[in-house]
Design an enzyme around this catalytic site. Sequence first.
Site, PDB file in Angstrom:
ATOM      1  N   GLU A 145      -6.093   5.064  13.665  1.00 50.27           N
ATOM      2  CA  GLU A 145      -6.995   4.154  14.375  1.00 50.27           C
ATOM      3  C   GLU A 145      -7.634   4.760  15.623  1.00 50.27           C
ATOM      4  O   GLU A 145      -8.519   4.139  16.216  1.00 50.27           O
ATOM      5  CB  GLU A 145      -6.269   2.852  14.751  1.00 50.27           C
ATOM      6  CG  GLU A 145      -5.255   2.968  15.865  1.00 50.27           C
ATOM      7  CD  GLU A 145      -3.882   3.440  15.425  1.00 50.27           C
ATOM      8  OE1 GLU A 145      -2.978   3.470  16.266  1.00 50.27           O
ATOM      9  OE2 GLU A 145      -3.720   3.777  14.225  1.00 50.27           O
ATOM     10  N   HIS A 185      -0.828   2.146  16.168  1.00 48.93           N
ATOM     11  CA  HIS A 185      -1.032   0.992  17.053  1.00 48.93           C
ATOM     12  C   HIS A 185       0.010   0.970  18.169  1.00 48.93           C
ATOM     13  O   HIS A 185       0.680  -0.043  18.417  1.00 48.93           O
ATOM     14  CB  HIS A 185      -0.990  -0.313  16.250  1.00 48.93           C
ATOM     15  CG  HIS A 185      -2.062  -0.423  15.213  1.00 48.93           C
ATOM     16  ND1 HIS A 185      -3.405  -0.517  15.539  1.00 48.93           N
ATOM     17  CD2 HIS A 185      -2.003  -0.434  13.849  1.00 48.93           C
ATOM     18  CE1 HIS A 185      -4.121  -0.600  14.422  1.00 48.93           C
ATOM     19  NE2 HIS A 185      -3.307  -0.539  13.390  1.00 48.93           N
ATOM     20  N   ASP A 208      -2.392  -6.691  15.456  1.00 52.08           N
ATOM     21  CA  ASP A 208      -1.633  -5.439  15.456  1.00 52.08           C
ATOM     22  C   ASP A 208      -1.899  -4.600  16.700  1.00 52.08           C
ATOM     23  O   ASP A 208      -1.218  -3.614  16.951  1.00 52.08           O
ATOM     24  CB  ASP A 208      -1.880  -4.618  14.176  1.00 52.08           C
ATOM     25  CG  ASP A 208      -3.343  -4.363  13.903  1.00 52.08           C
ATOM     26  OD1 ASP A 208      -4.181  -4.666  14.775  1.00 52.08           O
ATOM     27  OD2 ASP A 208      -3.650  -3.852  12.808  1.00 52.08           O
ATOM     28  N   TYR A 246      -1.269   4.714  10.515  1.00 50.42           N
ATOM     29  CA  TYR A 246      -1.628   3.764  11.569  1.00 50.42           C
ATOM     30  C   TYR A 246      -0.417   3.617  12.491  1.00 50.42           C
ATOM     31  O   TYR A 246       0.693   3.355  12.021  1.00 50.42           O
ATOM     32  CB  TYR A 246      -1.978   2.398  10.984  1.00 50.42           C
ATOM     33  CG  TYR A 246      -3.306   2.344  10.271  1.00 50.42           C
ATOM     34  CD1 TYR A 246      -4.498   2.612  10.942  1.00 50.42           C
ATOM     35  CD2 TYR A 246      -3.379   2.009   8.919  1.00 50.42           C
ATOM     36  CE1 TYR A 246      -5.722   2.563  10.288  1.00 50.42           C
ATOM     37  CE2 TYR A 246      -4.598   1.951   8.255  1.00 50.42           C
ATOM     38  CZ  TYR A 246      -5.769   2.233   8.951  1.00 50.42           C
ATOM     39  OH  TYR A 246      -6.974   2.177   8.306  1.00 50.42           O
ATOM     40  N   LYS A 261       1.575   2.207   7.368  1.00 55.11           N
ATOM     41  CA  LYS A 261       1.937   1.450   8.567  1.00 55.11           C
ATOM     42  C   LYS A 261       2.896   2.239   9.445  1.00 55.11           C
ATOM     43  O   LYS A 261       3.535   3.201   9.015  1.00 55.11           O
ATOM     44  CB  LYS A 261       2.574   0.115   8.188  1.00 55.11           C
ATOM     45  CG  LYS A 261       1.604  -0.847   7.512  1.00 55.11           C
ATOM     46  CD  LYS A 261       0.393  -1.159   8.373  1.00 55.11           C
ATOM     47  CE  LYS A 261       0.721  -1.983   9.600  1.00 55.11           C
ATOM     48  NZ  LYS A 261      -0.492  -2.248  10.442  1.00 55.11           N
ATOM     49  N   ARG A 311       0.833  -1.200   0.000  1.00 59.09           N
ATOM     50  CA  ARG A 311       0.000   0.000   0.000  1.00 59.09           C
ATOM     51  C   ARG A 311       0.871   1.255   0.000  1.00 59.09           C
ATOM     52  O   ARG A 311       2.076   1.200   0.271  1.00 59.09           O
ATOM     53  CB  ARG A 311      -0.920   0.006   1.233  1.00 59.09           C
ATOM     54  CG  ARG A 311      -2.019  -1.024   1.190  1.00 59.09           C
ATOM     55  CD  ARG A 311      -2.778  -1.097   2.516  1.00 59.09           C
ATOM     56  NE  ARG A 311      -1.966  -1.664   3.585  1.00 59.09           N
ATOM     57  CZ  ARG A 311      -2.383  -1.842   4.831  1.00 59.09           C
ATOM     58  NH1 ARG A 311      -3.613  -1.460   5.171  1.00 59.09           N
ATOM     59  NH2 ARG A 311      -1.592  -2.387   5.742  1.00 59.09           N
TER      60      ARG A 311
END
Length: 369
Positions: free
Chosen positions: A118, A96, A270, A94, A75, A15
Amino acid sequence: MIVGVPTEVKTREYRVGMIPAGARMLTSRGHKVLVQQGAGLGSGIADETYKTAGAEIVGGADEVWKRADMIFKVKEPLPEEYPRMREGQILYTYLHLAAAPQLAAELVKRGVTGVAYETIELDDGRLPLLQPMSAVAGRMAIQVAATYLEKEKGGKGILLGGVPGVRRGRVAIIGGGIVGQHAARMAIGLGAMVNILDINPDTLAYVDDIYQGRVNTLYSDPLSIEESVIRADVVVGAVLVTGAKAPRLVTEDMIKRMEPGSVIVDVAVDQGGCIETCHPTTHDDPTFTVHGVIHYCVANMPGAVARTSTFALNNATLAYGVRIADQGIVAAASADRHLAKGINTYKGKITHKAVAAAVNADFVPFANL
């Protein structure tokens, strides 16, 4: 603002953080967009397409990170990227962090403004920037599970939909949110018998209404989870607590009592995973076996369907990203309380309460800074 789009470095992460339409929107508003050469190729987007949209193509990641005020990613940064981050830079991706204390510490140490897709949260609890990837991951979970149930993949040799005269596959989905609902949709479409478990009665009522009896809804308590998991051919972990580590709801003892060749897909991995025996894997080596049960725990599942995922993600992330670029992080967050919830780190502090608790750090509200 100068906005940078580096190539993702996570294993088989195809991505990209911005599509050409995003570059066109930002450049038309006076911003400069830097795209690392080849960043979009995994999603089927050529450098020339970015150039036509007004972006500048640069040769390497170091230059993108060095010049950009704001980084659009997919990511979380990996250790090789930590030295590229700098004080005051906005990282929009993201993160996490609940499952990544080392990254949280690096963002704090380097004074990076970490805006996590998120944890941008609407008043009704929906997570608009997580939803598209949750939908992809939920649908993929069943595709993956159906494949690994095949005998040649080490599974028990069950066709999820069965055939007349033979029982259908049994699927237990732990969590009835976006991931769980999309997993249920795929499993039903294949003809499987589906249990979906959640602690929210309204969610269970909604699922029951939508699927009109084709899904068995259960309140998620330890006994219901145990009974569903032990009988299942496939277990999908789909639990999310915004910003926090996922609770461990499926124990190793339950896994021991499953039939050999069953399959587990922990989409929550994740965020630490909701299944005790799970740990993150990659697309290069996606599975491992515990007590005869196949575990698929890839932390970036949607990266395997990069074109679909990239465009779906950008549809959700671009508007907030443009707002940050136009107004700056302080003005944008002050004007939008939903966006403000996405700020996990700022000026060397953890600014999201659940993240701070998960990484055992002090919490300082963004407004105080």
